[in-house]
Design a protein around this motif. Structure first.
Motif, PDB file in Angstrom:
ATOM      1  N   ASP A 240       0.835  -1.191   0.000  1.00 11.29           N
ATOM      2  CA  ASP A 240       0.000   0.000   0.000  1.00 11.29           C
ATOM      3  C   ASP A 240       0.881   1.257   0.000  1.00 11.29           C
ATOM      4  OD1 ASP A 240      -2.797   0.382  -0.032  1.00 11.29           O
ATOM      5  OD2 ASP A 240      -2.695   1.284   1.956  1.00 11.29           O
ATOM      6  N   ARG A 241       1.890   1.233   0.840  1.00 16.75           N
ATOM      7  CA  ARG A 241       2.804   2.368   0.924  1.00 16.75           C
ATOM      8  C   ARG A 241       3.506   2.600  -0.411  1.00 16.75           C
ATOM      9  NH1 ARG A 241       6.577   4.972   4.634  1.00 16.75           N
ATOM     10  NH2 ARG A 241       5.347   4.128   6.344  1.00 16.75           N
TER      11      ARG A 241
ATOM     12  N   ARG B 189       2.595   1.758  -3.410  1.00 15.14           N
ATOM     13  CA  ARG B 189       1.646   2.236  -4.413  1.00 15.14           C
ATOM     14  C   ARG B 189       1.326   3.721  -4.224  1.00 15.14           C
ATOM     15  NH1 ARG B 189      -4.112   2.285  -4.343  1.00 15.14           N
ATOM     16  NH2 ARG B 189      -4.139   1.361  -2.277  1.00 15.14           N
ATOM     17  N   LEU B 190       1.055   4.115  -2.986  1.00 12.92           N
ATOM     18  CA  LEU B 190       0.649   5.500  -2.739  1.00 12.92           C
ATOM     19  C   LEU B 190       1.832   6.453  -2.858  1.00 12.92           C
ATOM     20  CD1 LEU B 190      -1.909   4.783   0.090  1.00 12.92           C
ATOM     21  CD2 LEU B 190      -2.409   5.697  -2.189  1.00 12.92           C
TER      22      LEU B 190
END
Lengths: 345, 345
Positions: B277-278, B280-281
């Motif tokens: 998630d990190r 990707r963001l």
């Protein structure tokens, strides 16, 4: 200081050294490219793209041979998908060189993806700069992938060759649609195989649908497009010819070379060569500005402010668009692209 | 102000309206995304990629059906190569919907390339944001192309499915190599066709060669990678399972769903879900910063200075790297990435 003389005078070892520096992003590459760039703009850049299975590599080899026979010097840049997992370029230079070995008028270089596409597009452009300065008449830029980005790399060229083959299935048909609009010359390779006539008919029908639209870059280009831009539209419009080849039997290759030469003559006569050159170099300038500005911002931000913004994003307290605006504004006062309806930050 | 309540409570018409705004880059999209982003982070994002001809679309449809039977809500984002020349997405929503029509727990959206890949990656991320906020349990992100950029879009997901099929030829084998390293689950589809066993053996041999390397983004990511990043390496390493399917006969699909669920459980248990998630963001933040900073620079430059630099480049009096440094410095004093051996500008 970098001395470009050996490369300009045809020293292949000096050329290979600079190409390796470019591929490794070595610090020496920058000065070399700056010195070589002044000597570019003479080569005819030919992009070759098409779906997997269309036989691009064989066709590029045959084309290089026919161009050599016609007295041109030829460089081939094969942009390969690759992987740290399997290691190195798949289409090795050694395999490619088999038919062309020992000819100093041919130079072949494979470029591996190594997981960074932005980097690949940039280093391909830099390799082309070095080959152009080294005096090659024709530079064939072959991309193996079938994605939009590979197409973008190929169409940085003056003349774009799109290769099709019969019987590649529905997915390939879909990909083909995205390629058609960038084609200056269309080829159905493997024309001795079943389905070749159907492939020709389908392509011709697609071409008859209308003229190719304006060329689009992956990230847009910055100035207004010149009215002359746009593949085949406008005065003295170029209608992409549709040819058949059987590359493994060397069939149809001289005709293909002639079509490429006709397109080159068209580009020169219409002034479109200069337009495509402008489009390509402006794209490069934009990409370099993006990277430079981001690096500049990160170097100058308060320590921790980037990480703090990222943590807020991960906690879903701040969305990425607003975080980017905050970070940009804190340094430079950048206020563009702001949504006037947003509350003050 | 944008009211996210209808989308959060399952109103499909409100969702479709926002997705259209996103695809059209309408000004309203920004406020909507900012409001929706706070409600994201719950969906399991599954990327599906693989070479043309591997049967991805059929497989994604079957997978969606099996996930529905298991009680999950499913959204499918099909990223299609498309073209202003042929018009619109090739894999039409209507065709895809045939088996899933009338089920409010399924939502299918095709996204067209329309010539701008940077734009496509961004709008895909934004569409996923809206679908995540809308509460779908599983979001399948299918890319049709086989290029590096399409792979990058797919691997923005938590779980990456790579689809192979027998007999796709050498080019496809080459592309496959670049896909292997990002695979969390490997599938040989069309397993009833000749060559399926050979394809399985080749994939298994490749997997045995070693663990997948670190995941690389097309443009790099900005902070140091977390030690937990890297596909399958590290503690509690995930070994990508290798499965066989015949999607058009619905064979092997329940087993595939189970493998995807096992990977999701692994991501949650190991903490790797948060890492992905990190990653990707942070990638999204970097891309937004690049565009924002460039727009800011162009808006603030002296009129004509950008065009003057471009003309000097076209005349080969200035190379693009130095031109970019000059333009960036003239506004912001950016001095990063400068070659100390260059003469003063």
């Amino acid at each position: 200081m970098f001395d470009p003389t050996p490369i300009l005078s045809g020293n292949r070892r000096a050329l290979a050294r600079v190409l390796t520096q470019i591929e490794n992003s070595a610090p020496e590459a920058e000065a070399a490219l700056a010195a070589l760039f002044a000597h570019t703009g003479r080569a005819h850049l030919v992009g070759v793209t098409g779906p997997p299975g269309s036989g691009k590599s064989s066709l590029v080899n045959e084309l290089a041979k026919v161009m050599r026979s016609a007295g041109r010097t030829v460089a081939v840049v094969a942009v390969d998908p690759s992987s740290p997992f399997t290691g190195g370029a798949i289409l090795g230079d050694r395999i490619r060189m088999r038919d062309l070995a020992g000819d100093p008028g041919v130079f072949i270089r494979s470029m591996a993806t190594r997981g960074s596409l932005g980097g690949l597009a940039r280093s391909t452009a830099e390799v082309v700069t070095a080959l152009d300065a080294a005096g090659f008449d024709k530079i064939l830029i072959e991309t193996v992938g079938a994605g939009q980005a590979e197409v973008d790399i190929a169409r940085a060229a003056h003349t774009v060759l799109v290769i099709e083959a019969p019987g590649l299935g529905d997915d390939v048909q879909a990909i083909k649609a995205g390629l058609l609009e960038v084609a200056d010359v269309l080829v159905v390779n493997k024309a001795d195989q079943p389905g070749a006539d159907a492939a020709m008919r389908a392509l011709r029908a697609s071409l008859d649908l209308g003229h190719p639209g304006t060329r689009h870059w992956a990230d847009g280009h910055l100035s207004s497009p010149s009215p002359k831009l746009g593949g085949g539209s406008g005065k003295g419009a170029w209608v992409p010819p549709l040819l058949q080849t059987v590359a493994v039997q060397s069939k149809g290759i001289p005709e293909l070379r002639e079509a490429i030469e006709r397109h080159h003559a068209h580009l020169l006569a219409s002034g479109e060569l200069a337009d495509r050159d402008r489009e390509r170099l402006e794209h490069e300038l934009g990409q370099r500005l993006r990277e430079l500005l981001l690096a500049g911002l990160l170097a100058r931000l308060e320590p921790g402010s980037y990480d703090a913004a990222l943590e807020q994003i991960l906690a879903r307290q701040l969305d990425p668009a607003r975080a980017a605006r905050q970070l940009a504004r804190s340094e430079y006062g950048v206020r563009v692209g702001e949504d006037p309806s947003s509350p003050a930050l």
